[in-house]
Design a protein around this motif. Structure first.
Motif, PDB file in Angstrom:
ATOM      1  N   ASN A 313     -34.077   8.589  37.203  1.00  0.00           N
ATOM      2  CA  ASN A 313     -33.046   8.515  36.159  1.00  0.00           C
ATOM      3  C   ASN A 313     -32.689   9.899  35.627  1.00  0.00           C
ATOM      4  N   GLU A 314     -33.685  10.777  35.489  1.00  0.00           N
ATOM      5  CA  GLU A 314     -33.389  12.128  35.001  1.00  0.00           C
ATOM      6  C   GLU A 314     -32.543  12.897  36.021  1.00  0.00           C
ATOM      7  N   ASN A 315     -32.890  12.765  37.299  1.00  0.00           N
ATOM      8  CA  ASN A 315     -32.087  13.446  38.324  1.00  0.00           C
ATOM      9  C   ASN A 315     -30.678  12.867  38.405  1.00  0.00           C
ATOM     10  N   LYS A 316     -30.559  11.545  38.243  1.00  0.00           N
ATOM     11  CA  LYS A 316     -29.241  10.903  38.242  1.00  0.00           C
ATOM     12  C   LYS A 316     -28.403  11.409  37.077  1.00  0.00           C
ATOM     13  N   ALA A 317     -29.021  11.530  35.897  1.00  0.00           N
ATOM     14  CA  ALA A 317     -28.291  12.015  34.721  1.00  0.00           C
ATOM     15  C   ALA A 317     -27.808  13.445  34.940  1.00  0.00           C
ATOM     16  N   ARG A 318     -28.645  14.281  35.571  1.00  0.00           N
ATOM     17  CA  ARG A 318     -28.237  15.663  35.816  1.00  0.00           C
ATOM     18  C   ARG A 318     -27.067  15.726  36.797  1.00  0.00           C
ATOM     19  N   LEU A 319     -27.114  14.891  37.837  1.00  0.00           N
ATOM     20  CA  LEU A 319     -26.013  14.886  38.803  1.00  0.00           C
ATOM     21  C   LEU A 319     -24.736  14.346  38.163  1.00  0.00           C
ATOM     22  N   ASN A 320     -24.867  13.324  37.300  1.00  0.00           N
ATOM     23  CA  ASN A 320     -23.686  12.777  36.626  1.00  0.00           C
ATOM     24  C   ASN A 320     -23.038  13.805  35.716  1.00  0.00           C
ATOM     25  N   ALA A 321     -23.852  14.704  35.157  1.00  0.00           N
ATOM     26  CA  ALA A 321     -23.330  15.697  34.218  1.00  0.00           C
ATOM     27  C   ALA A 321     -22.869  16.970  34.912  1.00  0.00           C
ATOM     28  N   SER A 322     -23.031  17.047  36.231  1.00  0.00           N
ATOM     29  CA  SER A 322     -22.679  18.266  36.963  1.00  0.00           C
ATOM     30  C   SER A 322     -21.471  18.023  37.862  1.00  0.00           C
ATOM     31  N   PRO A 323     -20.636  19.042  38.060  1.00  0.00           N
ATOM     32  CA  PRO A 323     -19.546  18.890  39.038  1.00  0.00           C
ATOM     33  C   PRO A 323     -20.126  18.842  40.440  1.00  0.00           C
ATOM     34  N   VAL A 324     -19.698  17.895  41.240  1.00  0.00           N
ATOM     35  CA  VAL A 324     -20.177  17.786  42.623  1.00  0.00           C
ATOM     36  C   VAL A 324     -18.975  17.693  43.553  1.00  0.00           C
ATOM     37  N   PRO A 325     -19.163  18.029  44.823  1.00  0.00           N
ATOM     38  CA  PRO A 325     -18.040  17.916  45.775  1.00  0.00           C
ATOM     39  C   PRO A 325     -17.600  16.471  45.938  1.00  0.00           C
ATOM     40  N   SER A 326     -16.344  16.279  46.311  1.00  0.00           N
ATOM     41  CA  SER A 326     -15.852  14.936  46.618  1.00  0.00           C
ATOM     42  C   SER A 326     -16.516  14.461  47.905  1.00  0.00           C
ATOM     43  N   ARG A 327     -16.343  13.169  48.222  1.00  0.00           N
ATOM     44  CA  ARG A 327     -16.930  12.642  49.453  1.00  0.00           C
ATOM     45  C   ARG A 327     -16.359  13.360  50.681  1.00  0.00           C
ATOM     46  N   ALA A 328     -15.061  13.648  50.653  1.00  0.00           N
ATOM     47  CA  ALA A 328     -14.448  14.357  51.781  1.00  0.00           C
ATOM     48  C   ALA A 328     -15.020  15.766  51.907  1.00  0.00           C
ATOM     49  N   GLU A 329     -15.224  16.429  50.770  1.00  0.00           N
ATOM     50  CA  GLU A 329     -15.798  17.777  50.801  1.00  0.00           C
ATOM     51  C   GLU A 329     -17.246  17.740  51.297  1.00  0.00           C
ATOM     52  N   MET A 330     -18.003  16.708  50.860  1.00  0.00           N
ATOM     53  CA  MET A 330     -19.383  16.591  51.332  1.00  0.00           C
ATOM     54  C   MET A 330     -19.425  16.352  52.833  1.00  0.00           C
ATOM     55  N   GLN A 331     -18.470  15.599  53.346  1.00  0.00           N
ATOM     56  CA  GLN A 331     -18.423  15.357  54.790  1.00  0.00           C
ATOM     57  C   GLN A 331     -18.261  16.688  55.533  1.00  0.00           C
ATOM     58  N   ASN A 332     -17.415  17.570  55.016  1.00  0.00           N
ATOM     59  CA  ASN A 332     -17.226  18.886  55.642  1.00  0.00           C
ATOM     60  C   ASN A 332     -18.485  19.736  55.527  1.00  0.00           C
ATOM     61  N   ILE A 333     -19.151  19.655  54.374  1.00  0.00           N
ATOM     62  CA  ILE A 333     -20.371  20.439  54.166  1.00  0.00           C
ATOM     63  C   ILE A 333     -21.457  20.013  55.158  1.00  0.00           C
ATOM     64  N   VAL A 334     -21.627  18.688  55.323  1.00  0.00           N
ATOM     65  CA  VAL A 334     -22.643  18.180  56.255  1.00  0.00           C
ATOM     66  C   VAL A 334     -22.321  18.622  57.689  1.00  0.00           C
ATOM     67  N   ALA A 335     -21.051  18.506  58.076  1.00  0.00           N
ATOM     68  CA  ALA A 335     -20.658  18.893  59.440  1.00  0.00           C
ATOM     69  C   ALA A 335     -20.877  20.382  59.676  1.00  0.00           C
ATOM     70  N   ASP A 336     -20.479  21.225  58.711  1.00  0.00           N
ATOM     71  CA  ASP A 336     -20.667  22.667  58.854  1.00  0.00           C
ATOM     72  C   ASP A 336     -22.145  23.030  58.920  1.00  0.00           C
ATOM     73  N   THR A 337     -22.953  22.370  58.075  1.00  0.00           N
ATOM     74  CA  THR A 337     -24.396  22.639  58.067  1.00  0.00           C
ATOM     75  C   THR A 337     -25.022  22.268  59.408  1.00  0.00           C
ATOM     76  N   ALA A 338     -24.627  21.121  59.968  1.00  0.00           N
ATOM     77  CA  ALA A 338     -25.167  20.682  61.256  1.00  0.00           C
ATOM     78  C   ALA A 338     -24.800  21.679  62.360  1.00  0.00           C
ATOM     79  N   ARG A 339     -23.556  22.153  62.355  1.00  0.00           N
ATOM     80  CA  ARG A 339     -23.139  23.119  63.381  1.00  0.00           C
ATOM     81  C   ARG A 339     -23.967  24.389  63.296  1.00  0.00           C
ATOM     82  N   ARG A 340     -24.206  24.880  62.079  1.00  0.00           N
ATOM     83  CA  ARG A 340     -25.003  26.098  61.897  1.00  0.00           C
ATOM     84  C   ARG A 340     -26.439  25.921  62.368  1.00  0.00           C
ATOM     85  N   MET A 341     -26.967  24.702  62.197  1.00  0.00           N
ATOM     86  CA  MET A 341     -28.380  24.458  62.482  1.00  0.00           C
ATOM     87  C   MET A 341     -28.616  23.861  63.867  1.00  0.00           C
TER      88      MET A 341
END
Length: 454
Positions: A313-341
């Motif tokens: 719950n504490e981690n969920k509250a911190r994520l809710n209070a923080s700006p995070v990438p959109s789902r589309a942006e996260m999809q790009n982040i995951v793909a870029d990370t996989a290519r690098r690794m």
């Protein structure tokens, strides 16, 4: 995703996503299926199997280490972990859905520079087919009629901060350890003020007297009648948050939470009466705001230790209070990370989609965090794999942790299906007991998703 599972297969056809783990392979996560199917109130929670209970007890003993402090969230992503950006063309044609800040971010430019280059204001309307300059001099004629000028930046005399895309005044105040009320006063702003990328915000008084707030910044009469700087009570209104109420009354958020027997995961509702610390006790005790946990304590009839759920719950509250990438942006982040690794992007995307649907704010009752749904102990293991400390609340580090685990499973499993099963059931459990029925379904789902991302 994986989490601790009973080593013996019970007589029923399948179990929730649980897996026995070893020091060599910590548990990873609770999958997106779990997030989509919360436990119903009609079914009483069952006791965990003995082996799972022992594993959770060990995790609960280290619960304090399972909560990632807010101070650990990096303010900026290291350059080495940012997706590669294409070179900016001299001219760009606006497409449907474009914004100036998104265009600037796509090409690694400053939003303010693009606005100045095209003689635009932050609130100028752009339209599909319109051409804007991304390089060259700033003497070009306006690309579109300019709207009324945005608020002028604050006068000099104190430290300033340049607003970036996704910023809020509350987040800016917290980052500079000043109260939101002071930021309002120093900049003649109010709760209804709109800020824009490139705008300069005063974050200190600079030793001079703070600017008097404009009439718009003054609290409405209805608010003044229910609260005072000295304390008292306050009636929650639509859109209120605990941090905003604390700042408005000049008290610490922790004191406000304590005075009302709430925590960071509590939910407040319009009409709730809150006690503002610092005033004499009210004539009659006021009921505390009702609270609902952000993360449930059970799933599919299995209850989880309170310490683990509290950390979730504490981690969920911190994520809710923080700006995070959109789902589309996260999809790009995951793909870029996989290519690098060196991992197939389609495979990493299949795991991310199955686990959370690319939702960086996802947190499970087992304290599995973010897009890749990694629990803190598995985050430590992933940190060892990549040779640096990973922060699971950071979207880039979360993707790195998940991809590192996938890469290690592929390298140490006898075949690909076994590696996929290990992310869900646990590599040791798969090697000793084989794939459970629900694990086989998970493997089939990952392989089906991968085809969609190729």
């Amino acid at each position: 995703m994986t989490m601790s599972r009973s080593p013996k297969q019970p007589p029923r056809p399948s179990l929730p996503m649980i897996a026995a783990t070893t020091a060599a392979l910590p548990a990873v996560v609770l999958s997106s299926l779990a997030l989509a199917q919360p436990a119903t109130a009609q079914q009483p929670a069952k006791q965990l199997p003995a082996t799972l209970r022992a594993a959770m007890k060990a995790q609960a003993a280290q619960a304090s280490a399972s909560v990632i402090p807010a101070s650990a969230v990096s303010a900026a992503i290291p350059a080495a972990f940012k997706p590669a950006q294409p070179a900016a063309p001299a001219e760009y044609t606006i497409a449907r859905g474009d914004t100036i800040s998104a265009i600037a971010g796509r090409f690694g430019l400053s939003t303010g520079e693009v606005l100045r280059l095209n003689n635009l204001q932050a609130n100028t309307i752009i339209y599909p087919g319109q051409k804007i300059k991304l390089k060259g001099g700033s003497s070009a004629a306006p690309a579109a009629p300019a709207a009324p000028a945005a608020p002028a930046p604050p006068s000099s005399g104190g430290a300033t901060y340049t607003v970036k895309a996704g910023d809020t005044l509350g987040a800016i105040a917290a980052r500079h350890n000043v109260s939101l009320g002071d930021v309002f006063a120093w900049n003649n702003l109010s709760m209804r003020s709109i800020i824009y990328p490139g705008q300069k915000i005063k974050v200190s008084s600079g030793g001079a007297a703070a600017a008097a707030p404009s009439p718009a910044a003054a609290p409405p009469a209805a608010l003044a009648s229910t609260s005072s700087p000295a304390g008292g009570t306050y009636t929650v209104k639509a859109g209120d948050t605990m941090s905003a109420i604390a700042s408005r009354h000049g008290v610490k958020l922790s004191e406000l939470l304590s005075a009302n027997k709430l925590n960071a995961g509590s939910i407040i509702y319009p009409g709730n009466k809150l006690t503002i610390p610092g005033a004499s006790a009210p004539a009659a005790p006021q009921p505390a705001a009702s609270s609902t946990p952000l993360v449930p304590s059970s799933f599919l009839g299995f209850s989880y230790p309170a310490a683990v759920v509290n950390s979730a719950n504490e981690n969920k509250a911190r994520l809710n209070a923080s700006p995070v990438p959109s789902r589309a942006e996260m999809q790009n982040i995951v793909a870029d990370t996989a290519r690098r690794m060196g991992v197939e992007p389609s495979l990493a995307l299949a795991f991310a989609y199955q686990e959370s649907g690319f939702n960086q704010r996802a947190v499970s009752p087992a304290n599995a965090i973010g897009t890749m749904q990694v629990i803190p102990s598995s985050g430590e293991w992933a940190s060892d794999l990549v040779g640096r400390k990973l922060n699971l609340l950071d979207p880039y580090d979360n993707a790195t942790a998940g991809v590192a685990i996938i890469r290690q499973l592929l390298a140490t499993s006898k075949d690909r299906d076994t590696a996929i099963a290990g992310y869900y059931q646990g590599q040791y459990s798969v090697s000793k007991y084989g794939m459970y029925d629900d694990t086989k379904a998970y493997v089939a789902a990952i392989k089906a998703h991968q085809k969609n991302f190729r």
